[in-house]
Design an enzyme around this catalytic site. Structure first.
Site, PDB file in Angstrom:
ATOM      1  N   VAL A 114     106.195  99.616  46.757  1.00  0.00           N
ATOM      2  CA  VAL A 114     107.102  98.741  45.858  1.00  0.00           C
ATOM      3  C   VAL A 114     106.772  97.309  45.850  1.00  0.00           C
ATOM      4  O   VAL A 114     107.838  96.491  45.131  1.00  0.00           O
ATOM      5  CB  VAL A 114     108.518  99.265  45.740  1.00  0.00           C
ATOM      6  CG1 VAL A 114     108.749 100.973  45.503  1.00  0.00           C
ATOM      7  CG2 VAL A 114     109.053  99.106  47.352  1.00  0.00           C
ATOM      8  N   LYS A 158     105.245  92.309  61.476  1.00  0.00           N
ATOM      9  CA  LYS A 158     105.371  93.578  61.051  1.00  0.00           C
ATOM     10  C   LYS A 158     104.872  94.518  62.419  1.00  0.00           C
ATOM     11  O   LYS A 158     103.697  94.739  62.983  1.00  0.00           O
ATOM     12  CB  LYS A 158     103.931  93.841  60.093  1.00  0.00           C
ATOM     13  CG  LYS A 158     103.681  95.545  59.876  1.00  0.00           C
ATOM     14  CD  LYS A 158     104.490  95.908  58.366  1.00  0.00           C
ATOM     15  CE  LYS A 158     103.975  97.226  58.107  1.00  0.00           C
ATOM     16  NZ  LYS A 158     104.463  97.637  56.721  1.00  0.00           N
ATOM     17  N   SER A 197     100.525 101.157  60.130  1.00  0.00           N
ATOM     18  CA  SER A 197      99.590 102.297  59.980  1.00  0.00           C
ATOM     19  C   SER A 197      98.569 101.957  58.905  1.00  0.00           C
ATOM     20  O   SER A 197      98.855 101.285  58.064  1.00  0.00           O
ATOM     21  CB  SER A 197     100.369 103.396  60.036  1.00  0.00           C
ATOM     22  OG  SER A 197     101.366 103.316  58.682  1.00  0.00           O
ATOM     23  N   GLY A 223     109.333  96.520  57.301  1.00  0.00           N
ATOM     24  CA  GLY A 223     109.288  97.623  57.903  1.00  0.00           C
ATOM     25  C   GLY A 223     108.040  98.711  57.083  1.00  0.00           C
ATOM     26  O   GLY A 223     107.306  98.195  56.109  1.00  0.00           O
ATOM     27  N   ALA A 224     108.158  99.738  57.474  1.00  0.00           N
ATOM     28  CA  ALA A 224     106.996 100.781  56.672  1.00  0.00           C
ATOM     29  C   ALA A 224     107.845 101.749  55.786  1.00  0.00           C
ATOM     30  O   ALA A 224     108.787 102.358  56.194  1.00  0.00           O
ATOM     31  CB  ALA A 224     106.364 101.464  58.003  1.00  0.00           C
ATOM     32  N   PRO A 230     107.363  89.043  39.334  1.00  0.00           N
ATOM     33  CA  PRO A 230     106.790  89.670  38.284  1.00  0.00           C
ATOM     34  C   PRO A 230     105.152  90.097  38.719  1.00  0.00           C
ATOM     35  O   PRO A 230     104.600  89.725  39.954  1.00  0.00           O
ATOM     36  CB  PRO A 230     106.651  88.642  37.198  1.00  0.00           C
ATOM     37  CG  PRO A 230     106.449  87.409  38.048  1.00  0.00           C
ATOM     38  CD  PRO A 230     107.196  87.485  39.142  1.00  0.00           C
TER      39      PRO A 230
END
Length: 210
Positions: free
Chosen positions: A14, A33, A37, A106-107, A188
């Site tokens: 996202v 981070k 993975s 996060g993941a 955007p």
């Protein structure tokens, strides 16, 4: 100022990494981070590092680097690695910059498992971080967004607000109103994400209160 800002998403893909870069640039924060993975696709740390213009940001190395493009608990299992979340949390004191925020990416979303017992939301609570939720408009995104907001409220985790990415939709206004969390800005879609784009978007975010 919130010293630890955790960037989570309402799902995978996202726009968390580009959003993280924009927040880092806006606040001249450090970036971390903790668990990466999917190494074959490159790292989010390298991406953020390539998008930052300011001279003070430090992008800290990951605590775990896992090959498989899967949830951390599964990627670690495939490599016979045990993720020690307590050890990762213990590292944050040495990483936290003095007088500036640390942006932690996060993941995926809140319920992504890091181990067989702990999920991303548990990790956020242990870090004592405040959260920025990254959302994107797609079929089902209202449900995912409001579920994310609800579980954060239930856990008593402080939320700084929403950043939306991609194409605009009027649903954004309703998600903000229904959740009660403020809109911090939107990023955007663009065909080219580079330092100039990140710097431009960073200047538009409403992060002055942090």
């Amino acid at each position: 100022m919130s010293q630890r800002i955790f960037i989570t998403g309402i799902g995978t893909g996202v726009g968390k990494t580009v959003t993280s870069a924009c927040v880092v640039e806006a606040l001249q924060a450090d970036y971390w981070k903790p668990i990466q993975s999917g190494l074959s696709e490159g790292t989010d740390t390298d991406t953020v590092k390539s998008l930052i213009s300011n001279p003070v940001t430090v992008c800290h190395p990951e605590a775990y680097r896992l090959e498989a493009p899967a949830s951390p608990h599964l990627a670690a299992r495939l490599e016979n690695i045990q993720i020690d979340v307590a050890q990762v949390v213990a590292q944050v004191g040495g990483i936290q910059p003095s007088g500036r925020p640390l942006v932690i990416e996060g993941a995926g979303g809140l319920m992504v498992p890091l181990t067989e017992q702990l999920f991303t939301i548990d990790f956020i609570a242990q870090l004592k971080a405040s959260v920025i939720i990254v959302s994107q408009n797609y079929l089902g995104s209202i449900n995912h967004a409001l579920l994310t907001a609800q579980v954060l409220k239930q856990r008593g985790i402080p939320v700084l607000g929403w950043i939306f990415s991609g194409a605009y939709h009027t649903n954004e206004t309703e998600v903000v109103e229904w959740s009660g969390y403020p809109l911090l800005g939107r990023i955007p879609h663009t065909a080219l994400v580079d330092r100039a784009f990140v710097k431009e978007q960073a200047e538009k975010l409403s992060l002055g209160q942090f």
